[in-house]
Design a protein around this motif. Structure first.
Motif, PDB file in Angstrom:
ATOM      1  N   LEU A  89       0.826  -1.198   0.000  1.00 55.69           N
ATOM      2  CA  LEU A  89       0.000   0.000   0.000  1.00 55.69           C
ATOM      3  C   LEU A  89       0.868   1.259   0.000  1.00 55.69           C
ATOM      4  O   LEU A  89       0.586   2.218  -0.715  1.00 55.69           O
ATOM      5  CB  LEU A  89      -0.940   0.002   1.208  1.00 55.69           C
ATOM      6  N   ALA A  90       1.951   1.236   0.759  1.00 57.25           N
ATOM      7  CA  ALA A  90       2.876   2.373   0.784  1.00 57.25           C
ATOM      8  C   ALA A  90       3.536   2.564  -0.586  1.00 57.25           C
ATOM      9  O   ALA A  90       3.747   3.695  -1.025  1.00 57.25           O
ATOM     10  CB  ALA A  90       3.942   2.162   1.861  1.00 57.25           C
ATOM     11  N   GLN A  91       3.856   1.474  -1.274  1.00 61.51           N
ATOM     12  CA  GLN A  91       4.452   1.580  -2.610  1.00 61.51           C
ATOM     13  C   GLN A  91       3.445   2.141  -3.614  1.00 61.51           C
ATOM     14  O   GLN A  91       3.791   2.970  -4.453  1.00 61.51           O
ATOM     15  CB  GLN A  91       4.937   0.216  -3.091  1.00 61.51           C
ATOM     16  N   GLU A  92       2.216   1.696  -3.546  1.00 62.22           N
ATOM     17  CA  GLU A  92       1.213   2.110  -4.526  1.00 62.22           C
ATOM     18  C   GLU A  92       0.720   3.543  -4.300  1.00 62.22           C
ATOM     19  O   GLU A  92       0.517   4.273  -5.252  1.00 62.22           O
ATOM     20  CB  GLU A  92       0.004   1.155  -4.491  1.00 62.22           C
ATOM     21  N   LEU A  93       0.534   3.933  -3.041  1.00 61.64           N
ATOM     22  CA  LEU A  93      -0.049   5.242  -2.757  1.00 61.64           C
ATOM     23  C   LEU A  93       0.980   6.329  -2.480  1.00 61.64           C
ATOM     24  O   LEU A  93       0.632   7.513  -2.466  1.00 61.64           O
ATOM     25  CB  LEU A  93      -1.036   5.141  -1.586  1.00 61.64           C
ATOM     26  N   GLY A  94       2.214   5.961  -2.255  1.00 63.29           N
ATOM     27  CA  GLY A  94       3.274   6.948  -2.057  1.00 63.29           C
ATOM     28  C   GLY A  94       3.035   7.828  -0.848  1.00 63.29           C
ATOM     29  O   GLY A  94       2.787   7.357   0.264  1.00 63.29           O
ATOM     30  N   ASP A  95       3.089   9.149  -1.081  1.00 64.36           N
ATOM     31  CA  ASP A  95       2.975  10.113   0.018  1.00 64.36           C
ATOM     32  C   ASP A  95       1.573  10.190   0.624  1.00 64.36           C
ATOM     33  O   ASP A  95       1.396  10.750   1.695  1.00 64.36           O
ATOM     34  CB  ASP A  95       3.378  11.508  -0.467  1.00 64.36           C
ATOM     35  N   TYR A  96       0.595   9.657  -0.064  1.00 68.99           N
ATOM     36  CA  TYR A  96      -0.759   9.672   0.477  1.00 68.99           C
ATOM     37  C   TYR A  96      -0.886   8.761   1.701  1.00 68.99           C
ATOM     38  O   TYR A  96      -1.693   9.011   2.583  1.00 68.99           O
ATOM     39  CB  TYR A  96      -1.791   9.212  -0.561  1.00 68.99           C
ATOM     40  N   TYR A  97      -0.097   7.720   1.763  1.00 66.64           N
ATOM     41  CA  TYR A  97      -0.212   6.745   2.852  1.00 66.64           C
ATOM     42  C   TYR A  97       0.772   7.085   3.961  1.00 66.64           C
ATOM     43  O   TYR A  97       1.965   7.295   3.724  1.00 66.64           O
ATOM     44  CB  TYR A  97       0.055   5.328   2.326  1.00 66.64           C
ATOM     45  N   LEU A  98       0.293   7.128   5.188  1.00 67.97           N
ATOM     46  CA  LEU A  98       1.120   7.367   6.370  1.00 67.97           C
ATOM     47  C   LEU A  98       1.153   6.075   7.181  1.00 67.97           C
ATOM     48  O   LEU A  98       0.239   5.795   7.960  1.00 67.97           O
ATOM     49  CB  LEU A  98       0.538   8.511   7.212  1.00 67.97           C
ATOM     50  N   PRO A  99       2.205   5.250   6.989  1.00 67.23           N
ATOM     51  CA  PRO A  99       2.208   3.934   7.634  1.00 67.23           C
ATOM     52  C   PRO A  99       2.242   3.979   9.161  1.00 67.23           C
ATOM     53  O   PRO A  99       1.693   3.102   9.814  1.00 67.23           O
ATOM     54  CB  PRO A  99       3.468   3.268   7.083  1.00 67.23           C
ATOM     55  N   GLU A 100       2.867   5.002   9.749  1.00 63.19           N
ATOM     56  CA  GLU A 100       2.934   5.063  11.209  1.00 63.19           C
ATOM     57  C   GLU A 100       1.548   5.285  11.821  1.00 63.19           C
ATOM     58  O   GLU A 100       1.294   4.860  12.936  1.00 63.19           O
ATOM     59  CB  GLU A 100       3.908   6.161  11.680  1.00 63.19           C
ATOM     60  N   GLU A 101       0.655   5.937  11.096  1.00 63.14           N
ATOM     61  CA  GLU A 101      -0.705   6.148  11.580  1.00 63.14           C
ATOM     62  C   GLU A 101      -1.695   5.176  10.951  1.00 63.14           C
ATOM     63  O   GLU A 101      -2.823   5.055  11.415  1.00 63.14           O
ATOM     64  CB  GLU A 101      -1.147   7.585  11.296  1.00 63.14           C
ATOM     65  N   GLY A 102      -1.291   4.531   9.856  1.00 61.40           N
ATOM     66  CA  GLY A 102      -2.159   3.582   9.172  1.00 61.40           C
ATOM     67  C   GLY A 102      -3.316   4.244   8.443  1.00 61.40           C
ATOM     68  O   GLY A 102      -4.387   3.668   8.329  1.00 61.40           O
ATOM     69  N   ILE A 103      -3.091   5.480   7.953  1.00 60.46           N
ATOM     70  CA  ILE A 103      -4.162   6.189   7.254  1.00 60.46           C
ATOM     71  C   ILE A 103      -3.680   6.678   5.892  1.00 60.46           C
ATOM     72  O   ILE A 103      -2.483   6.811   5.650  1.00 60.46           O
ATOM     73  CB  ILE A 103      -4.698   7.396   8.060  1.00 60.46           C
ATOM     74  N   VAL A 104      -4.641   6.928   5.026  1.00 57.30           N
ATOM     75  CA  VAL A 104      -4.388   7.537   3.731  1.00 57.30           C
ATOM     76  C   VAL A 104      -5.009   8.924   3.807  1.00 57.30           C
ATOM     77  O   VAL A 104      -6.162   9.071   4.192  1.00 57.30           O
ATOM     78  CB  VAL A 104      -5.042   6.719   2.593  1.00 57.30           C
ATOM     79  N   THR A 105      -4.224   9.951   3.462  1.00 58.13           N
ATOM     80  CA  THR A 105      -4.706  11.313   3.620  1.00 58.13           C
ATOM     81  C   THR A 105      -4.376  12.168   2.403  1.00 58.13           C
ATOM     82  O   THR A 105      -3.388  11.921   1.716  1.00 58.13           O
ATOM     83  CB  THR A 105      -4.115  11.955   4.889  1.00 58.13           C
ATOM     84  N   THR A 106      -5.236  13.151   2.168  1.00 58.63           N
ATOM     85  CA  THR A 106      -4.997  14.136   1.113  1.00 58.63           C
ATOM     86  C   THR A 106      -5.765  15.402   1.442  1.00 58.63           C
ATOM     87  O   THR A 106      -6.697  15.382   2.249  1.00 58.63           O
ATOM     88  CB  THR A 106      -5.410  13.613  -0.279  1.00 58.63           C
ATOM     89  N   GLN A 107      -5.354  16.501   0.808  1.00 55.27           N
ATOM     90  CA  GLN A 107      -6.075  17.759   0.898  1.00 55.27           C
ATOM     91  C   GLN A 107      -6.294  18.267  -0.525  1.00 55.27           C
ATOM     92  O   GLN A 107      -5.334  18.479  -1.263  1.00 55.27           O
ATOM     93  CB  GLN A 107      -5.305  18.800   1.706  1.00 55.27           C
ATOM     94  N   ILE A 108      -7.536  18.457  -0.887  1.00 57.58           N
ATOM     95  CA  ILE A 108      -7.883  18.950  -2.214  1.00 57.58           C
ATOM     96  C   ILE A 108      -8.153  20.442  -2.085  1.00 57.58           C
ATOM     97  O   ILE A 108      -9.079  20.847  -1.374  1.00 57.58           O
ATOM     98  CB  ILE A 108      -9.111  18.211  -2.774  1.00 57.58           C
ATOM     99  N   PRO A 109      -7.337  21.291  -2.746  1.00 58.80           N
ATOM    100  CA  PRO A 109      -7.484  22.740  -2.561  1.00 58.80           C
ATOM    101  C   PRO A 109      -8.791  23.289  -3.133  1.00 58.80           C
ATOM    102  O   PRO A 109      -9.311  22.804  -4.129  1.00 58.80           O
ATOM    103  CB  PRO A 109      -6.281  23.325  -3.306  1.00 58.80           C
ATOM    104  N   MET A 110      -9.274  24.330  -2.457  1.00 57.18           N
ATOM    105  CA  MET A 110     -10.474  25.061  -2.873  1.00 57.18           C
ATOM    106  C   MET A 110     -10.116  26.549  -2.871  1.00 57.18           C
ATOM    107  O   MET A 110      -9.013  26.930  -2.480  1.00 57.18           O
ATOM    108  CB  MET A 110     -11.622  24.800  -1.892  1.00 57.18           C
ATOM    109  N   ALA A 111     -11.051  27.393  -3.266  1.00 58.52           N
ATOM    110  CA  ALA A 111     -10.819  28.836  -3.247  1.00 58.52           C
ATOM    111  C   ALA A 111     -10.933  29.373  -1.819  1.00 58.52           C
ATOM    112  O   ALA A 111     -11.368  28.673  -0.908  1.00 58.52           O
ATOM    113  CB  ALA A 111     -11.833  29.537  -4.147  1.00 58.52           C
ATOM    114  N   HIS A 112     -10.551  30.620  -1.642  1.00 60.21           N
ATOM    115  CA  HIS A 112     -10.673  31.328  -0.373  1.00 60.21           C
ATOM    116  C   HIS A 112      -9.895  30.654   0.750  1.00 60.21           C
ATOM    117  O   HIS A 112     -10.387  30.544   1.884  1.00 60.21           O
ATOM    118  CB  HIS A 112     -12.139  31.505   0.022  1.00 60.21           C
ATOM    119  N   SER A 113      -8.696  30.159   0.437  1.00 57.97           N
ATOM    120  CA  SER A 113      -7.809  29.563   1.442  1.00 57.97           C
ATOM    121  C   SER A 113      -8.460  28.392   2.174  1.00 57.97           C
ATOM    122  O   SER A 113      -8.323  28.242   3.377  1.00 57.97           O
ATOM    123  CB  SER A 113      -7.358  30.605   2.462  1.00 57.97           C
ATOM    124  N   GLN A 114      -9.173  27.561   1.436  1.00 58.04           N
ATOM    125  CA  GLN A 114      -9.802  26.385   2.016  1.00 58.04           C
ATOM    126  C   GLN A 114      -9.333  25.143   1.267  1.00 58.04           C
ATOM    127  O   GLN A 114      -8.818  25.220   0.164  1.00 58.04           O
ATOM    128  CB  GLN A 114     -11.320  26.476   1.926  1.00 58.04           C
TER     129      GLN A 114
END
Length: 164
Positions: A89-114
């Motif tokens: 999973l770490a190889q396939e997802l790269g930086d999206y996967y945080l193995p120490e926490e066991g989660i996959v995370t991302t932030q999709i930017p929006m307007a107005h600093s959100q």
């Protein structure tokens, strides 16, 4: 006869003034109504824009979720041993996967600093599942209040002249 003419002119002046006042009031209320309608329209357009942007970003988040779910299911089917799941999973997802926490995370930017912040928790039970831990809009920049306008606080300060 002259007294009757003066009295007749005075009677025309009062109703005319009242009529002029009524017309001015109607024009003023009409302008206020137009101003309020314009403000309401601008607010509705901004609201529609914000809702449209959120749902476009949300659909990108759904695509991300589906991508992670497909990766988890593919790893579950193809991995020989359960201990290899997280490494693959770490190889396939790269930086999206945080193995120490066991989660996959991302932030999709929006307007107005959100941004739409997404945290997913992969599970290799059964065919493979993904649980949503967090899915919410966050502020990406700190909000600062503009305090540059001087405001009178009721007392004398060093910068105010006393007039003496």
């Amino acid at each position: 006869m002259a007294k009757q003419e003066i009295r007749y002119r005075a009677n025309i002046g009062g109703p005319s003034l009242i009529l002029i006042f009524i017309v001015m009031c109607l024009v003023t209320f009409g302008m206020l109504s137009l101003s309020a309608a314009k403000s309401q329209r601008e607010l509705a357009e901004r609201n529609a824009s914000a809702v449209k942007e959120y749902y476009l970003t949300d659909s990108e988040g759904e695509e991300f979720y589906q991508m992670v779910l497909e990766e988890v299911k593919e790893i579950k089917r193809s991995a020989p041993e359960p201990g290899d799941y997280e490494e693959l999973l770490a190889q396939e997802l790269g930086d999206y996967y945080l193995p120490e926490e066991g989660i996959v995370t991302t932030q999709i930017p929006m307007a107005h600093s959100q941004a739409l912040s997404i945290e997913l928790s992969p599970s290799f039970l059964g065919e493979g599942q993904v649980w949503v831990r967090k899915w919410k809009v966050i502020q990406t920049e700190d909000y600062t209040v503009d305090t540059s306008m001087p405001v009178y606080h009721g007392g004398e300060s060093d910068n105010q002249e006393t007039g003496k």
